[in-house]
Design a protein around this motif. Structure first.
Motif, PDB file in Angstrom:
ATOM      1  N   GLY A  18       0.830  -1.304  -0.013  1.00 55.32           N
ATOM      2  CA  GLY A  18      -0.002   0.038   0.023  1.00 55.32           C
ATOM      3  C   GLY A  18       0.811   1.486   0.009  1.00 55.32           C
ATOM      4  O   GLY A  18       0.457   2.264  -0.673  1.00 55.32           O
ATOM      5  N   PRO A  19       2.013   1.320   0.746  1.00 54.00           N
ATOM      6  CA  PRO A  19       2.560   2.591   0.864  1.00 54.00           C
ATOM      7  C   PRO A  19       3.289   3.029  -0.602  1.00 54.00           C
ATOM      8  O   PRO A  19       3.618   4.138  -0.840  1.00 54.00           O
ATOM      9  CB  PRO A  19       3.791   2.270   1.778  1.00 54.00           C
ATOM     10  N   ALA A  20       3.329   2.130  -1.285  1.00 49.22           N
ATOM     11  CA  ALA A  20       3.851   2.045  -2.730  1.00 49.22           C
ATOM     12  C   ALA A  20       2.918   2.324  -3.861  1.00 49.22           C
ATOM     13  O   ALA A  20       2.905   2.950  -4.957  1.00 49.22           O
ATOM     14  CB  ALA A  20       4.808   0.897  -3.313  1.00 49.22           C
ATOM     15  N   ASP A 109      12.577  12.035   5.636  1.00 50.77           N
ATOM     16  CA  ASP A 109      11.523  12.501   4.230  1.00 50.77           C
ATOM     17  C   ASP A 109      11.942  11.433   2.905  1.00 50.77           C
ATOM     18  O   ASP A 109      12.936  11.115   2.980  1.00 50.77           O
ATOM     19  CB  ASP A 109      11.635  13.843   3.794  1.00 50.77           C
ATOM     20  N   HIS A 110      10.768  11.283   2.344  1.00 58.07           N
ATOM     21  CA  HIS A 110      10.929  10.889   0.694  1.00 58.07           C
ATOM     22  C   HIS A 110      11.797  11.823  -0.100  1.00 58.07           C
ATOM     23  O   HIS A 110      11.691  12.952   0.079  1.00 58.07           O
ATOM     24  CB  HIS A 110       9.744  10.619   0.427  1.00 58.07           C
ATOM     25  N   ASP A 111      12.604  11.312  -1.062  1.00 55.12           N
ATOM     26  CA  ASP A 111      13.352  12.161  -1.640  1.00 55.12           C
ATOM     27  C   ASP A 111      12.502  13.326  -2.505  1.00 55.12           C
ATOM     28  O   ASP A 111      13.259  14.196  -2.833  1.00 55.12           O
ATOM     29  CB  ASP A 111      14.271  11.657  -2.525  1.00 55.12           C
ATOM     30  N   ALA A 112      11.305  12.777  -2.619  1.00 51.12           N
ATOM     31  CA  ALA A 112      10.356  13.730  -3.403  1.00 51.12           C
ATOM     32  C   ALA A 112      10.255  15.176  -2.581  1.00 51.12           C
ATOM     33  O   ALA A 112       9.790  16.265  -3.213  1.00 51.12           O
ATOM     34  CB  ALA A 112       9.296  13.294  -3.645  1.00 51.12           C
ATOM     35  N   ASN A 113      10.589  15.259  -1.225  1.00 51.00           N
ATOM     36  CA  ASN A 113      10.592  16.420  -0.484  1.00 51.00           C
ATOM     37  C   ASN A 113      11.939  16.773   0.008  1.00 51.00           C
ATOM     38  O   ASN A 113      12.115  17.559   0.827  1.00 51.00           O
ATOM     39  CB  ASN A 113       9.473  15.991   0.727  1.00 51.00           C
ATOM     40  N   SER A 162       6.295   8.848   7.841  1.00 55.14           N
ATOM     41  CA  SER A 162       7.345   8.459   6.848  1.00 55.14           C
ATOM     42  C   SER A 162       6.862   7.146   6.296  1.00 55.14           C
ATOM     43  O   SER A 162       6.490   6.412   6.755  1.00 55.14           O
ATOM     44  CB  SER A 162       8.795   7.898   8.029  1.00 55.14           C
ATOM     45  N   ASN A 163       7.401   7.266   4.722  1.00 53.64           N
ATOM     46  CA  ASN A 163       6.899   6.034   4.076  1.00 53.64           C
ATOM     47  C   ASN A 163       7.741   4.723   4.211  1.00 53.64           C
ATOM     48  O   ASN A 163       7.400   3.804   3.661  1.00 53.64           O
ATOM     49  CB  ASN A 163       6.939   6.339   2.574  1.00 53.64           C
ATOM     50  N   ALA A 164       8.739   4.988   5.085  1.00 50.95           N
ATOM     51  CA  ALA A 164       9.453   3.877   5.104  1.00 50.95           C
ATOM     52  C   ALA A 164       9.252   3.097   6.656  1.00 50.95           C
ATOM     53  O   ALA A 164       9.081   2.002   6.691  1.00 50.95           O
ATOM     54  CB  ALA A 164      10.968   3.999   5.328  1.00 50.95           C
ATOM     55  N   VAL A 187       4.347  20.378   3.669  1.00 52.51           N
ATOM     56  CA  VAL A 187       4.245  19.050   4.236  1.00 52.51           C
ATOM     57  C   VAL A 187       4.077  18.201   3.183  1.00 52.51           C
ATOM     58  O   VAL A 187       3.053  18.179   2.144  1.00 52.51           O
ATOM     59  CB  VAL A 187       3.154  18.920   5.104  1.00 52.51           C
ATOM     60  N   ASP A 188       4.872  16.986   3.084  1.00 49.10           N
ATOM     61  CA  ASP A 188       4.508  15.813   2.477  1.00 49.10           C
ATOM     62  C   ASP A 188       3.340  14.777   3.108  1.00 49.10           C
ATOM     63  O   ASP A 188       3.886  14.242   4.196  1.00 49.10           O
ATOM     64  CB  ASP A 188       5.866  15.339   1.849  1.00 49.10           C
ATOM     65  N   ALA A 189       2.265  15.004   2.329  1.00 46.43           N
ATOM     66  CA  ALA A 189       1.029  14.120   2.791  1.00 46.43           C
ATOM     67  C   ALA A 189       1.078  12.930   2.212  1.00 46.43           C
ATOM     68  O   ALA A 189      -0.156  12.206   2.361  1.00 46.43           O
ATOM     69  CB  ALA A 189      -0.017  14.847   3.167  1.00 46.43           C
ATOM     70  N   VAL A 190       1.860  12.424   1.324  1.00 40.24           N
ATOM     71  CA  VAL A 190       1.628  11.489   0.403  1.00 40.24           C
ATOM     72  C   VAL A 190       1.421   9.981   1.471  1.00 40.24           C
ATOM     73  O   VAL A 190       0.361   9.323   1.123  1.00 40.24           O
ATOM     74  CB  VAL A 190       2.712  11.050  -0.624  1.00 40.24           C
ATOM     75  N   HIS A 191       2.088   9.617   2.205  1.00 41.69           N
ATOM     76  CA  HIS A 191       2.106   8.563   2.865  1.00 41.69           C
ATOM     77  C   HIS A 191       1.018   8.609   4.217  1.00 41.69           C
ATOM     78  O   HIS A 191       0.238   7.720   4.429  1.00 41.69           O
ATOM     79  CB  HIS A 191       3.667   8.140   3.702  1.00 41.69           C
ATOM     80  N   ALA A 192       0.976   9.857   4.728  1.00 47.64           N
ATOM     81  CA  ALA A 192      -0.044  10.003   5.746  1.00 47.64           C
ATOM     82  C   ALA A 192      -1.549   9.878   5.433  1.00 47.64           C
ATOM     83  O   ALA A 192      -2.304   9.393   6.310  1.00 47.64           O
ATOM     84  CB  ALA A 192       0.357  11.500   6.490  1.00 47.64           C
ATOM     85  N   CYS A 210       0.009  15.749  -1.906  1.00 48.84           N
ATOM     86  CA  CYS A 210      -0.301  14.247  -1.771  1.00 48.84           C
ATOM     87  C   CYS A 210      -0.785  13.588  -3.008  1.00 48.84           C
ATOM     88  O   CYS A 210      -0.940  14.340  -4.076  1.00 48.84           O
ATOM     89  CB  CYS A 210      -1.274  14.013  -0.684  1.00 48.84           C
ATOM     90  N   SER A 211      -0.835  12.258  -3.119  1.00 46.35           N
ATOM     91  CA  SER A 211      -1.234  11.609  -4.307  1.00 46.35           C
ATOM     92  C   SER A 211      -2.135  10.618  -4.027  1.00 46.35           C
ATOM     93  O   SER A 211      -2.158   9.824  -3.168  1.00 46.35           O
ATOM     94  CB  SER A 211       0.259  10.756  -4.862  1.00 46.35           C
ATOM     95  N   ALA A 212      -3.303  10.776  -4.967  1.00 44.09           N
ATOM     96  CA  ALA A 212      -4.380  10.031  -4.808  1.00 44.09           C
ATOM     97  C   ALA A 212      -4.039   8.460  -4.746  1.00 44.09           C
ATOM     98  O   ALA A 212      -4.937   7.779  -4.434  1.00 44.09           O
ATOM     99  CB  ALA A 212      -5.576  10.330  -5.750  1.00 44.09           C
ATOM    100  N   TYR A 213      -2.998   8.009  -5.862  1.00 39.62           N
ATOM    101  CA  TYR A 213      -3.056   6.710  -5.733  1.00 39.62           C
ATOM    102  C   TYR A 213      -2.379   6.018  -4.556  1.00 39.62           C
ATOM    103  O   TYR A 213      -2.287   4.765  -4.334  1.00 39.62           O
ATOM    104  CB  TYR A 213      -2.190   6.188  -6.846  1.00 39.62           C
ATOM    105  N   LYS A 214      -2.142   6.799  -3.362  1.00 38.35           N
ATOM    106  CA  LYS A 214      -1.935   6.115  -2.294  1.00 38.35           C
ATOM    107  C   LYS A 214      -3.283   6.106  -1.087  1.00 38.35           C
ATOM    108  O   LYS A 214      -3.180   5.624  -0.216  1.00 38.35           O
ATOM    109  CB  LYS A 214      -0.837   6.909  -1.208  1.00 38.35           C
ATOM    110  N   TRP A 215      -4.299   6.839  -1.685  1.00 36.87           N
ATOM    111  CA  TRP A 215      -5.449   6.615  -0.955  1.00 36.87           C
ATOM    112  C   TRP A 215      -6.333   6.041  -1.825  1.00 36.87           C
ATOM    113  O   TRP A 215      -7.692   6.830  -1.868  1.00 36.87           O
ATOM    114  CB  TRP A 215      -5.925   7.829  -0.292  1.00 36.87           C
TER     115      TRP A 215
HETATM  116  C1  PLP Z   1       6.086   9.768   1.485  1.00 33.62           C
HETATM  117  C2  PLP Z   1       6.236  10.006   0.198  1.00 33.62           C
HETATM  118  N1  PLP Z   1       6.455  11.224  -0.485  1.00 33.62           N
HETATM  119  C3  PLP Z   1       6.499  11.244  -2.024  1.00 33.62           C
HETATM  120  C4  PLP Z   1       6.217  10.320  -2.659  1.00 33.62           C
HETATM  121  C5  PLP Z   1       6.405  10.537  -4.276  1.00 33.62           C
HETATM  122  O1  PLP Z   1       4.973  10.702  -4.783  1.00 33.62           O
HETATM  123  P1  PLP Z   1       4.752  10.841  -6.183  1.00 33.62           P
HETATM  124  O2  PLP Z   1       4.787   9.231  -6.766  1.00 33.62           O
HETATM  125  O3  PLP Z   1       3.180  11.103  -6.468  1.00 33.62           O
HETATM  126  O4  PLP Z   1       5.705  11.594  -6.877  1.00 33.62           O
HETATM  127  C6  PLP Z   1       6.032   9.278  -2.266  1.00 33.62           C
HETATM  128  C7  PLP Z   1       5.936   8.071  -3.153  1.00 33.62           C
HETATM  129  O5  PLP Z   1       6.025   6.736  -2.963  1.00 33.62           O
HETATM  130  C8  PLP Z   1       5.873   8.830  -0.951  1.00 33.62           C
HETATM  131  O6  PLP Z   1       5.689   7.758  -0.342  1.00 33.62           O
END
Ligand code: PLP
Length: 379
Positions: A18-20, A109-113, A162-164, A187-192, A210-215
């Motif tokens: 799910g976190p992916a 943080d994820h590298d995207a942030n 944290s997504n990890a 704030v990176d709310a992707v995982h939260a 945030c990204s809808a494919y995580k929710w």
């Molecule tokens: C915590 C976190 N931030 C950012 C991202 C990146 O999101 P996106 O794939 O929408 O760029 C992810 C994707 O795994 C993530 O888990």
């Protein structure tokens, strides 16, 4: 909870990935299909009915997403991915920075942030300083951020979870500390988002993505920024496109079919309610953690008091890729590597193989957890 609402769960796998990316919920799939079949497929801002229906879809989705984040619809921006939105946001914010300014990122943080802020800082001659999680617990208290704040800090970029390892940082304390130092908070709310309510207005954050494919929705992402901030900052844009907020933050034509799915997914999450999600997930997480801890040779990472149901572990004598491959043979889907939480993987000295991540969401059940435990035990 609600497993029958997820067609992707019917093939018998224990989906702990799910976190992916989560499975899509039926209403989001149906909304996308319906949108594509219905003849609505017009571009936005036209003079005829189908184009106006597209405008209505987009605006109703802004409202739903804003409700999810307790924020104003006017500040909701759509984009292809959180990474793309953050790259653009950091580059835009950096137009106001000068040499000697500082940005705070975290090693949770994820590298995207992280990387977008490093690139933007390098171009502006600014410096990035890192807040470290507490060794062992991997918590991120406000004092970890306070330690690297200064009167030159312009932005603090921090994850809501944290997504990890699932750590939920002390966002309230971090926002208060950042604002007291005169800095803004991204704030990176992707995982939260599939696990915790992020009350953007209540917390007083300046922007959240945030990204809808995580929710449980489709691939497509959302940034919410304080409308005054989105007015103040000037993103690069085409000449004929609207300069009004939020449109000037959106590059080109968005995926309207994804937006149709996002509104359905946002409403689905709100209909579940975060309290029942958390109660279900916490019970499963306790079962997963105690089960993994009882297996010889398993090392678990992180034990934050507030945590999403996301476990990271290694198995003695095997690298993470081997473990994930063996679990896949038992129809258990987990992730391996650093999941782009590169700073954390380095902080824990886990590069280059990283670790295994088993992440639960509300649609997982005890059978999924037990299948994981049996498969790891077999190793
Ligand atoms: C915590 C976190 N931030 C950012 C991202 C990146 O999101 P996106 O794939 O929408 O760029 C992810 C994707 O795994 C993530 O888990």
């Amino acid at each position: 909870m609600n497993r029958e609402r997820f067609p992707g769960l019917r093939d018998g796998w224990a989906r702990l990935d799910g976190p992916a990316g989560t499975q899509m919920v039926d209403v989001a799939i149906d909304a996308m299909t319906e949108w594509m079949r219905s003849g609505h497929g017009a571009n936005a801002h036209g003079a005829f009915a189908a184009a106006q229906e597209t405008d209505e879809l987009v605006e109703s989705t802004r409202v739903a997403v804003a409700t999810l984040f307790g924020a104003e619809p006017h500040g909701v921006v759509f984009g292809p991915s959180m990474t793309a939105l953050t790259m653009r946001f950091a580059a835009t914010a950096a137009k106001e920075w000068s040499a000697g300014d500082e940005i705070v990122c975290t090693r949770l943080d994820h590298d995207a942030n992280v990387r977008p802020w490093i690139i933007a800082a390098e171009r502006a001659g600014a410096t990035v300083r890192f807040a470290d999680p507490e060794p062992g617990s991997l918590e991120l208290p406000a004092r970890a951020v306070e330690a690297v704040l200064s009167e030159r800090t312009r932005w603090v970029a921090v994850t809501a979870a944290s997504n990890a390892v699932g750590t939920v940082p002390d966002l309230e304390g971090i926002v208060a500390a950042a604002h007291a130092a005169g800095a803004r908070v991204y704030v990176d709310a992707v995982h939260a988002t599939p696990h915790r309510r992020i009350d953007a207005s209540g917390l007083g954050v300046d922007a959240v993505a945030c990204s809808a494919y995580k929710w449980f929705g489709p691939h497509g992402s959302v940034l919410w920024g304080r409308p005054e901030l989105l007015e103040e900052l000037a993103p690069d844009k085409l000449r004929p496109s609207s300069d009004a907020v939020p449109f000037r933050w959106e590059l080109g034509t968005p995926s309207f079919e994804a937006i149709a799915g996002i509104v359905a997914a946002a409403r689905y999450v709100m209909s579940l309610g975060y309290e029942s999600i958390k109660a279900h997930e916490d019970a499963l997480m306790a079962r997963m953690l105690s089960g993994l801890a009882a297996i010889d040779g398993v090392t678990l990472y992180g034990r934050a008091r507030d945590r999403t149901p996301t476990a990271m572990f290694t198995v003695a004598g095997m690298n993470a890729d081997e473990v994930a491959t063996k679990l896949a043979a038992e129809k258990v889907a987990v992730w391996n590597g650093n999941y782009y939480a590169l700073e954390l993987s380095r902080f824990l000295d886990l590069e280059p193989h990283g670790a295994v991540r088993a992440g639960l969401v509300h649609y997982n059940d005890e059978e999924d957890v037990d299948r994981l435990l049996q498969a790891v035990q077999k190793l």
